[in-house]
Design an enzyme around this catalytic site. Structure first.
Site, PDB file in Angstrom:
ATOM      1  N   ALA A  33       5.576   4.808 -42.907  1.00 28.09           N
ATOM      2  CA  ALA A  33       7.013   4.870 -42.614  1.00 28.09           C
ATOM      3  C   ALA A  33       7.515   3.480 -42.218  1.00 28.09           C
ATOM      4  O   ALA A  33       6.773   2.504 -42.295  1.00 28.09           O
ATOM      5  CB  ALA A  33       7.274   5.873 -41.502  1.00 28.09           C
ATOM      6  N   ASN A  34       8.773   3.378 -41.841  1.00 28.32           N
ATOM      7  CA  ASN A  34       9.311   2.112 -41.323  1.00 28.32           C
ATOM      8  C   ASN A  34      10.352   2.421 -40.253  1.00 28.32           C
ATOM      9  O   ASN A  34      10.626   3.584 -39.960  1.00 28.32           O
ATOM     10  CB  ASN A  34       9.884   1.262 -42.471  1.00 28.32           C
ATOM     11  CG  ASN A  34      11.040   1.934 -43.164  1.00 28.32           C
ATOM     12  OD1 ASN A  34      12.092   2.165 -42.574  1.00 28.32           O
ATOM     13  ND2 ASN A  34      10.847   2.292 -44.431  1.00 28.32           N
ATOM     14  N   ARG A  35      10.936   1.381 -39.672  1.00 31.10           N
ATOM     15  CA  ARG A  35      11.780   1.548 -38.482  1.00 31.10           C
ATOM     16  C   ARG A  35      13.231   1.902 -38.774  1.00 31.10           C
ATOM     17  O   ARG A  35      14.061   1.892 -37.870  1.00 31.10           O
ATOM     18  CB  ARG A  35      11.765   0.264 -37.658  1.00 31.10           C
ATOM     19  CG  ARG A  35      10.418  -0.071 -37.070  1.00 31.10           C
ATOM     20  CD  ARG A  35      10.527  -1.247 -36.114  1.00 31.10           C
ATOM     21  NE  ARG A  35       9.227  -1.720 -35.699  1.00 31.10           N
ATOM     22  CZ  ARG A  35       8.485  -1.121 -34.761  1.00 31.10           C
ATOM     23  NH1 ARG A  35       8.943  -0.037 -34.153  1.00 31.10           N
ATOM     24  NH2 ARG A  35       7.304  -1.598 -34.436  1.00 31.10           N
ATOM     25  N   SER A  36      13.593   2.190 -40.024  1.00 27.60           N
ATOM     26  CA  SER A  36      14.989   2.496 -40.311  1.00 27.60           C
ATOM     27  C   SER A  36      15.424   3.781 -39.582  1.00 27.60           C
ATOM     28  O   SER A  36      14.747   4.798 -39.623  1.00 27.60           O
ATOM     29  CB  SER A  36      15.181   2.677 -41.820  1.00 27.60           C
ATOM     30  OG  SER A  36      16.463   3.211 -42.070  1.00 27.60           O
ATOM     31  N   ALA A  99      15.964   2.163 -46.424  1.00 27.93           N
ATOM     32  CA  ALA A  99      14.794   1.281 -46.349  1.00 27.93           C
ATOM     33  C   ALA A  99      13.657   2.009 -47.062  1.00 27.93           C
ATOM     34  O   ALA A  99      12.855   2.712 -46.445  1.00 27.93           O
ATOM     35  CB  ALA A  99      14.443   0.994 -44.894  1.00 27.93           C
TER      36      ALA A  99
END
Ligand code: CTP
Ligand code: CA
Length: 228
Positions: A33-36, A99
């Site tokens: 995952a990512n921080r969006s 993102a």
């Protein structure tokens, strides 16, 4: 009495917006995952709807509510997001604020990966995800009249944003400094620059809802100036 009201600036326009991160499964319990947070994309969807647009929002997994007056399609992976975006076209305007995870695991394990007792971590094989913005940008038939991408950068912001504008055939890139000192993904504010063939516009640090309102107002002006 409704005939006395002026028409909203984006009445009759279809906006397609992506937002949030994507989650790419590794096994049944783990993902990349990512921080969006989805705050910026969701705010753009809400602003476009408030100005009268018909809005389709394709959202990855986020912790914020669906915006009012918007048709939301919930997806998890980049491949699902591409399929949902393609299905939602045609649109007058597309804004790719998601993102999207750049890579996914080459195969999703059917079982949870277990430690094997050797102390050696398992190898994670990655493959590149499809580029949704570039796919739409190069689409002969379904390319929207105005295609807006984002560029999240921690260095060489303008050079990288210009490169993305060209490679992905976007009309505008909203360039976004996400280096730890300034941007911080997931926050409530954003400092962006609008990069296009016409040049670069610097915007001050603004609340994400205000960035959204300005961007949507600018798009309405653009469509009007095109006489489209
Ligand atoms: N994007 C996309 N599909 C992808 C990757 C990115 O549609 N698989 C879109 C994003 O929604 C954004 C723009 O492309 O509008 C730029 O995303 P960004 O991550 O900054 O660019 P990348 O091309 O992935 O390059 P990199 O992450 O290496 O900087
Ligand atoms: Ca990326």
């Amino acid at each position: 009495p409704s005939r006395d009201l002026p028409e909203l600036p984006l009445a009759g326009r279809h906006f397609l917006i992506t937002s949030g991160p994507t989650h790419e499964p590794i096994d049944p319990v783990r993902y990349i995952a990512n921080r969006s947070s989805g705050k910026q994309g969701h705010a753009i969807a809400a602003a476009a709807a408030a100005d009268g647009a018909q809005v389709t929002l394709v959202s990855g997994p986020v912790a914020i509510p669906d915006p009012q007056g918007v048709a939301v399609v919930h997806v998890e992976t980049a491949e699902q997001m591409l399929a949902a975006v393609t299905k939602a076209l045609p649109a007058d305007v597309a804004i790719m604020a998601a993102a999207v995870a750049d890579w996914r695991a080459s195969s999703e394990g059917a079982q949870k990966i277990k430690k094997d007792g050797s102390g050696q971590p398992p190898a994670l094989n990655l493959v590149e995800n499809p580029d949704i913005l570039a796919t739409i940008g190069h689409h002969e038939r379904l390319r929207p009249r105005l295609l807006v991408g984002f560029a999240a950068e921690t260095q060489n912001l303008l050079e990288n944003a210009r490169g993305k504008l060209e490679r992905k055939r976007a009309d505008w890139i909203v360039a976004n400094d996400v280096s730890p000192e300034t941007g911080v993904m997931g926050g409530d504010a954003n400092t962006v620059r609008i990069v296009s063939a016409e040049g670069i516009e610097d915007w001050p640090n603004l609340d994400k809802t205000e960035v959204a309102r300005r961007l949507v107002a600018r798009i309405a002006d653009y469509l009007k100036s095109q006489g489209a």
